[in-house]
Design a protein around this motif. Structure first.
Motif, PDB file in Angstrom:
ATOM      1  N   SER A  58       0.820  -1.221   0.000  1.00  0.00           N
ATOM      2  CA  SER A  58       0.000   0.000   0.000  1.00  0.00           C
ATOM      3  C   SER A  58       0.854   1.270   0.000  1.00  0.00           C
ATOM      4  CB  SER A  58      -0.930   0.017   1.213  1.00  0.00           C
ATOM      5  OG  SER A  58      -0.175   0.034   2.427  1.00  0.00           O
ATOM      6  N   GLY A  59       2.098   1.156   0.448  1.00  0.00           N
ATOM      7  CA  GLY A  59       2.950   2.343   0.511  1.00  0.00           C
ATOM      8  C   GLY A  59       3.802   2.582  -0.713  1.00  0.00           C
ATOM      9  N   LEU A  60       3.591   1.796  -1.767  1.00  0.00           N
ATOM     10  CA  LEU A  60       4.384   1.987  -2.989  1.00  0.00           C
ATOM     11  C   LEU A  60       4.219   3.406  -3.534  1.00  0.00           C
ATOM     12  CD1 LEU A  60       3.858  -1.359  -4.953  1.00  0.00           C
ATOM     13  CD2 LEU A  60       6.045  -0.444  -4.127  1.00  0.00           C
ATOM     14  N   ASP A  61       5.289   3.953  -4.045  1.00  0.00           N
ATOM     15  CA  ASP A  61       5.299   5.318  -4.573  1.00  0.00           C
ATOM     16  C   ASP A  61       4.128   5.502  -5.545  1.00  0.00           C
ATOM     17  OD1 ASP A  61       5.926   7.686  -6.119  1.00  0.00           O
ATOM     18  OD2 ASP A  61       7.985   7.514  -5.381  1.00  0.00           O
ATOM     19  N   PRO A  62       3.213   6.433  -5.250  1.00  0.00           N
ATOM     20  CA  PRO A  62       2.012   6.595  -6.095  1.00  0.00           C
ATOM     21  C   PRO A  62       2.326   7.017  -7.530  1.00  0.00           C
ATOM     22  CG  PRO A  62       2.160   8.368  -4.461  1.00  0.00           C
ATOM     23  CD  PRO A  62       3.212   7.358  -4.108  1.00  0.00           C
ATOM     24  N   ARG A  63       3.501   7.609  -7.761  1.00  0.00           N
ATOM     25  CA  ARG A  63       3.862   8.037  -9.116  1.00  0.00           C
ATOM     26  C   ARG A  63       4.008   6.849 -10.068  1.00  0.00           C
ATOM     27  NH1 ARG A  63       8.901  11.772  -7.331  1.00  0.00           N
ATOM     28  NH2 ARG A  63       9.228   9.868  -6.107  1.00  0.00           N
ATOM     29  N   LEU A  64       4.236   5.661  -9.501  1.00  0.00           N
ATOM     30  CA  LEU A  64       4.400   4.471 -10.335  1.00  0.00           C
ATOM     31  C   LEU A  64       3.134   4.164 -11.143  1.00  0.00           C
ATOM     32  CD1 LEU A  64       6.287   2.354  -7.692  1.00  0.00           C
ATOM     33  CD2 LEU A  64       7.217   2.968  -9.930  1.00  0.00           C
ATOM     34  N   LYS A  65       1.975   4.549 -10.611  1.00  0.00           N
ATOM     35  CA  LYS A  65       0.705   4.267 -11.301  1.00  0.00           C
ATOM     36  C   LYS A  65       0.608   5.000 -12.640  1.00  0.00           C
ATOM     37  CE  LYS A  65      -2.239   3.314  -7.264  1.00  0.00           C
ATOM     38  NZ  LYS A  65      -1.323   3.613  -6.130  1.00  0.00           N
ATOM     39  N   LEU A 100       4.591  -3.571  -9.883  1.00  0.00           N
ATOM     40  CA  LEU A 100       4.802  -2.245 -10.478  1.00  0.00           C
ATOM     41  C   LEU A 100       4.064  -2.057 -11.799  1.00  0.00           C
ATOM     42  CD1 LEU A 100       8.637  -1.757  -9.794  1.00  0.00           C
ATOM     43  CD2 LEU A 100       6.683  -1.194  -8.325  1.00  0.00           C
ATOM     44  N   GLY A 101       3.291  -3.061 -12.215  1.00  0.00           N
ATOM     45  CA  GLY A 101       2.538  -2.933 -13.465  1.00  0.00           C
ATOM     46  C   GLY A 101       3.422  -2.904 -14.696  1.00  0.00           C
ATOM     47  N   ALA A 102       4.616  -3.477 -14.605  1.00  0.00           N
ATOM     48  CA  ALA A 102       5.533  -3.473 -15.750  1.00  0.00           C
ATOM     49  C   ALA A 102       5.009  -4.379 -16.853  1.00  0.00           C
ATOM     50  CB  ALA A 102       6.923  -3.941 -15.312  1.00  0.00           C
ATOM     51  N   ARG A 103       5.430  -4.090 -18.084  1.00  0.00           N
ATOM     52  CA  ARG A 103       5.142  -4.993 -19.201  1.00  0.00           C
ATOM     53  C   ARG A 103       6.473  -5.470 -19.770  1.00  0.00           C
ATOM     54  NH1 ARG A 103       4.999  -1.887 -24.186  1.00  0.00           N
ATOM     55  NH2 ARG A 103       5.338   0.304 -23.748  1.00  0.00           N
ATOM     56  N   PHE A 104       6.544  -6.753 -20.061  1.00  0.00           N
ATOM     57  CA  PHE A 104       7.785  -7.368 -20.515  1.00  0.00           C
ATOM     58  C   PHE A 104       7.924  -7.261 -22.026  1.00  0.00           C
ATOM     59  CE2 PHE A 104       9.810 -11.246 -22.256  1.00  0.00           C
ATOM     60  CZ  PHE A 104      11.088 -11.080 -21.740  1.00  0.00           C
TER      61      PHE A 104
END
Length: 371
Positions: A177-184, A257-261
């Motif tokens: 829950s504390g992940l940096d919000p900018r990552l979204k 982190l919602g990354a795409r490979f």
């Protein structure tokens, strides 16, 4: 006759020449035989070590950040920025190059610094981050990276688990829950030449653990710990291509982190502007230190050759060592390969004298393809 226009798009010769130096030496050799030849250089990388250097050579700005190294000591790591696009190389923060000679920490090495490097790119305003992963000293599933970005990994007492992959065996709760919000709001592209899953016989500990100093017992410990970690965060993601990249940092990026490979060389060719350079070329020279079976599975020369073949442009390769048949080279779209080992059979001398030898190989290319 049309004036030849050569594009030199080669990767590094690991241990002897950077990709930029390869391009310089090839250019010098070509011009010794054909002084007026037009040469454009575009050093390339496939997401592993050397990726930031390739981006900087293509016009990105080099930025530096002080981050946590794989053993917990501070290190200086670079990333590249152009406009709102950043190229971040995990090896800059968490790579084998940060380990003293002969010192490994397979159970405790951390990717915390890679998370700090991603955060530095966010703070620089990056909206797209190409995250090149490879050359890692770590097998922690990206837990350190996620912790640096605000995640918490707790044991049954509510205390943070220890660093590295082994500590994940004690994981009871993962709080993202504390992940940096900018990552979204960021397009995070996981760029790798590795499509392994996280665990199992083709997983990160089994396939890559030994080169990071892991014993057979360590590999079993890490595989079990990462399996447990994945059972807490999301077991389905652990089987995805790229999850096992760089000691499982791919898994952390994909699951949290919602990354795409994407294959690293494809991403980097896009980022570096390869298509426009290719359109100006009549011959492409690619290469890397060793042309072998691995080359055919997503390494830089294979990606360059595939793109050039699609454009109908002839490709030759330079390398230190050649372990592919002519049939395999042709199948990859490479007309011919020039190996330094043919000029100097002693590997130690070949590596030490790689620059002058590469110039001689380029002279042969000029005589065979440009004269």
């Amino acid at each position: 006759m049309e004036t030849a226009r050569v594009l030199v798009a080669a990767d590094k010769f690991k241990g002897s020449l950077t990709a930029v130096q390869v391009a310089e030496r090839v250019t010098a050799g070509l011009r010794r035989v054909v002084p007026g030849v037009r040469v454009e250089t575009l050093p390339v990388a496939d997401g592993g070590d050397g990726t930031v250097a390739a981006a900087v050579a293509a016009g990105f700005e080099r930025r530096e950040a002080r981050v946590t190294g794989p053993l917990g000591d501070p290190v200086t790591a670079a990333y590249a920025l152009r406009g709102s696009t950043a190229v971040v190389e995990m090896a800059e923060a968490s790579g084998l190059q940060h380990l003293p000679d002969g010192v490994f920490a397979p159970l405790t090495a951390t990717t915390y610094g890679s998370g700090e490097l991603l955060r530095a790119a966010l703070e620089a305003g990056a909206a797209t981050i190409v995250f090149g992963v490879g050359g890692s000293a770590t097998t922690d599933g990206g837990a350190g990276m996620l912790a640096a970005l605000g995640a918490r990994f707790l044991d049954t007492d509510g205390k943070p688990v220890g660093p590295g992959g082994a500590g994940l065996a004690e994981l009871a709760e993962a709080d993202l829950s504390g992940l940096d919000p900018r990552l979204k709001d960021v397009d995070l592209v996981l760029a790798s030449d590795v499509d392994n899953p996280l665990t199992g016989p083709k997983g990160a500990p089994e396939v890559y653990g030994r080169q990071k100093g892991a014993s057979e017992e360590d590999i079993a410990v890490l595989d079990a710990a990462l399996s447990h970690y994945a059972s807490v965060l999301g077991p389905e993601t652990a089987a995805l291509p790229g999850a096992g990249a760089a000691g499982g940092i791919g898994y952390g990026a994909l699951v949290a982190l919602g990354a795409r490979f994407r294959p690293g060389i494809e991403v980097m060719l896009d980022v570096l502007g390869f298509a426009s350079a290719l359109a100006r070329a009549t011959l492409v020279i690619t290469g890397e230190g060793s042309l072998d079976e691995q080359t055919l599975h997503g390494k830089a020369p294979a990606g360059v050759a595939a793109a050039a073949r699609e454009a109908g442009i002839e490709v030759v390769a330079v390398c230190g060592r050649l372990a592919l048949s002519q049939e395999a080279l042709s199948g990859a779209g490479i007309a011919r390969a020039y190996a330094l080992a043919e000029l100097e059979p002693d590997p130690a001398v070949s590596m030490a004298e790689a620059g002058p030898l590469l110039e001689r190989a380029a002279e042969s290319i000029a005589r065979d393809f440009l004269s």
